[in-house]
Design an enzyme around this catalytic site. Structure first.
Site, PDB file in Angstrom:
ATOM      1  N   ALA A 111      -9.094   5.249   5.344  1.00  0.00           N
ATOM      2  CA  ALA A 111      -8.853   6.399   5.985  1.00  0.00           C
ATOM      3  C   ALA A 111     -10.077   7.277   6.270  1.00  0.00           C
ATOM      4  O   ALA A 111     -10.659   7.621   5.383  1.00  0.00           O
ATOM      5  CB  ALA A 111      -7.803   7.354   5.407  1.00  0.00           C
ATOM      6  N   GLY A 112     -10.226   7.509   7.731  1.00  0.00           N
ATOM      7  CA  GLY A 112     -11.474   8.624   8.008  1.00  0.00           C
ATOM      8  C   GLY A 112     -12.548   7.751   8.354  1.00  0.00           C
ATOM      9  O   GLY A 112     -13.444   8.501   8.983  1.00  0.00           O
ATOM     10  N   GLY A 144      -7.125   8.872  10.522  1.00  0.00           N
ATOM     11  CA  GLY A 144      -7.282   8.812  11.871  1.00  0.00           C
ATOM     12  C   GLY A 144      -8.225   9.625  12.296  1.00  0.00           C
ATOM     13  O   GLY A 144      -8.432   9.717  13.759  1.00  0.00           O
ATOM     14  N   ASN A 168      -8.607   1.264  10.636  1.00  0.00           N
ATOM     15  CA  ASN A 168      -7.556   1.056  11.651  1.00  0.00           C
ATOM     16  C   ASN A 168      -7.980   1.861  13.069  1.00  0.00           C
ATOM     17  O   ASN A 168      -8.572   1.347  13.997  1.00  0.00           O
ATOM     18  CB  ASN A 168      -6.277   1.370  11.114  1.00  0.00           C
ATOM     19  CG  ASN A 168      -5.129   1.023  12.033  1.00  0.00           C
ATOM     20  OD1 ASN A 168      -4.235   0.469  11.872  1.00  0.00           O
ATOM     21  ND2 ASN A 168      -5.312   0.880  13.535  1.00  0.00           N
ATOM     22  N   THR A 169      -8.074   3.179  12.763  1.00  0.00           N
ATOM     23  CA  THR A 169      -8.227   4.115  13.976  1.00  0.00           C
ATOM     24  C   THR A 169      -9.739   3.714  14.594  1.00  0.00           C
ATOM     25  O   THR A 169      -9.833   3.779  15.867  1.00  0.00           O
ATOM     26  CB  THR A 169      -8.158   5.540  13.764  1.00  0.00           C
ATOM     27  OG1 THR A 169      -6.460   5.611  13.278  1.00  0.00           O
ATOM     28  CG2 THR A 169      -8.273   6.503  14.949  1.00  0.00           C
ATOM     29  N   LYS A 199       0.885  -1.255   0.017  1.00  0.00           N
ATOM     30  CA  LYS A 199       0.066  -0.056  -0.150  1.00  0.00           C
ATOM     31  C   LYS A 199       0.910   1.383   0.002  1.00  0.00           C
ATOM     32  O   LYS A 199       1.851   1.482   0.902  1.00  0.00           O
ATOM     33  CB  LYS A 199      -0.915   0.095   1.389  1.00  0.00           C
ATOM     34  CG  LYS A 199      -1.600   1.327   1.522  1.00  0.00           C
ATOM     35  CD  LYS A 199      -2.442   1.322   2.507  1.00  0.00           C
ATOM     36  CE  LYS A 199      -2.810   2.794   3.294  1.00  0.00           C
ATOM     37  NZ  LYS A 199      -3.550   2.524   4.487  1.00  0.00           N
TER      38      LYS A 199
END
Lengths: 64, 256
Positions: free
Chosen positions: B183-184, B157, B205-206, B96
């Protein structure tokens, strides 16, 4: 001097294999770059560190 | 649904949830992978520290495809170096690409990402570039040999959800590659919406790492992503511009 992971060390003449073993690295779990070129695992024993070398030793960590 | 596969670099996946492994305990990885039903997990490459004897690889169940990222790279050259190091670590040729020069918003640099994609695709990597959702950049990534395109939904994040919804929809409609929303994404409902829109997969992830109960949130994301995918495949019902439309028959009322 040899720069290893950003730190200047007096390691000229030492082989990469010896450095990794002495430093407690698990050679199966790291990858090594010397002056921005990959050093294949099969060449660790023949790779002799020289003054001015820039070495990066990396492994996997958690990430996104 | 059984035949609904995500294909990346010739590999078939039934899960459409790409799991991150950052910012939480290694001990939670196995439960997270299991409850997420994840078949792909992302990793980062960092300078090795001999004081840490544990390797994250010992915690990832067998059979899960590793997707190393190039986080920390500030330009194409650094991303290429990190990708080559990741491949040398001996866990496949997926990568990635993540290139950021801005430390406040952590936005990906599309131009450098295109350059790195071209180099790495030629070297045989399965390249999944993380990008700012721009149609021209996505086309260039496709031309450069990307296996998928990973547009951000919101700043990385941030857990802010589909802030870039309209632009991600354009990529889904116009780019002939899997679009993986990365992301996000902060909540399962947002992941579900991305899948309803036709995204091929969602990466998170976050959202998990900052949840109260990580494995339970992993399960919630899995269900939401599956629901969104089923809804997309079924074809969403239409929306009326105005007025209402009864779901019940308009005859046979008890009325004289």
């Amino acid at each position: 001097m040899v720069k290893i992971n950003g730190e200047e060390r007096d390691l000229a003449g030492v082989t990469l294999a010896d450095y990794l073993a002495g430093g407690g690295y698990d050679a199966r779990r790291v990858a090594v770059e010397r002056n921005e070129e990959i050093v294949p695992k099969s060449r660790y024993a023949q790779t002799v560190l020289a003054d001015g070398d820039c070495i990066e030793i990396v492994n996997f960590v958690g990430g996104g | 649904m059984d035949h609904d596969k995500l294909i990346l670099g010739g590999k078939e996946f039934t899960s459409r949830f790409i799991l991150g492994s950052g910012k939480y305990s290694l001990k939670l990885i196995e439960a997270a992978v299991r409850d997420a039903g994840a078949q792909i997990i992302t990793l980062a490459v960092r300078r090795a520290n001999t004081k840490e004897q544990e390797s994250i690889l010992d915690y990832i169940p067998k059979g899960v495809t590793l997707l190393p990222n190039t986080s920390g790279a500030r330009d194409a050259n650094e991303a290429v170096r990190i990708a080559r190091l990741a491949r040398e670590l001996g866990c496949g040729d997926f990568v990635k690409i993540e290139i950021m020069r801005d430390s406040k918003y952590l936005l990906p640099d599309n131009q450098e990402t295109i350059k790195a994609t071209e180099i790495l695709a030629k070297e045989g990597f399965v390249v999944l570039p993380y990008m700012y959702p721009d149609l021209y950049a996505a086309r260039a990534l496709a031309d450069a040999g990307a296996a998928a395109v990973m547009p951000l939904a919101a700043p990385i994040g941030s857990n802010k959800g589909l802030a870039a919804r309209e632009f991600i929809q354009i990529l889904i409609d116009e780019i002939d590659l899997p679009i993986i929303v990365d992301a996000g994404i902060g909540r399962p409902s947002q992941a579900c919406e991305a899948m309803e829109m036709g995204a091929a997969a969602v990466m998170a992830n976050t959202a998990l790492a900052t949840a109260g109960d990580l494995p339970l949130m992993a399960a919630a994301f899995r269900q939401a992503i599956e629901a969104g995918r089923a809804a997309y495949l079924s074809g969403l019902g239409r929306v009326l511009v105005r007025g209402g439309s009864a779901s019940d028959p308009l005859t046979g009322f008890l009325r004289s």
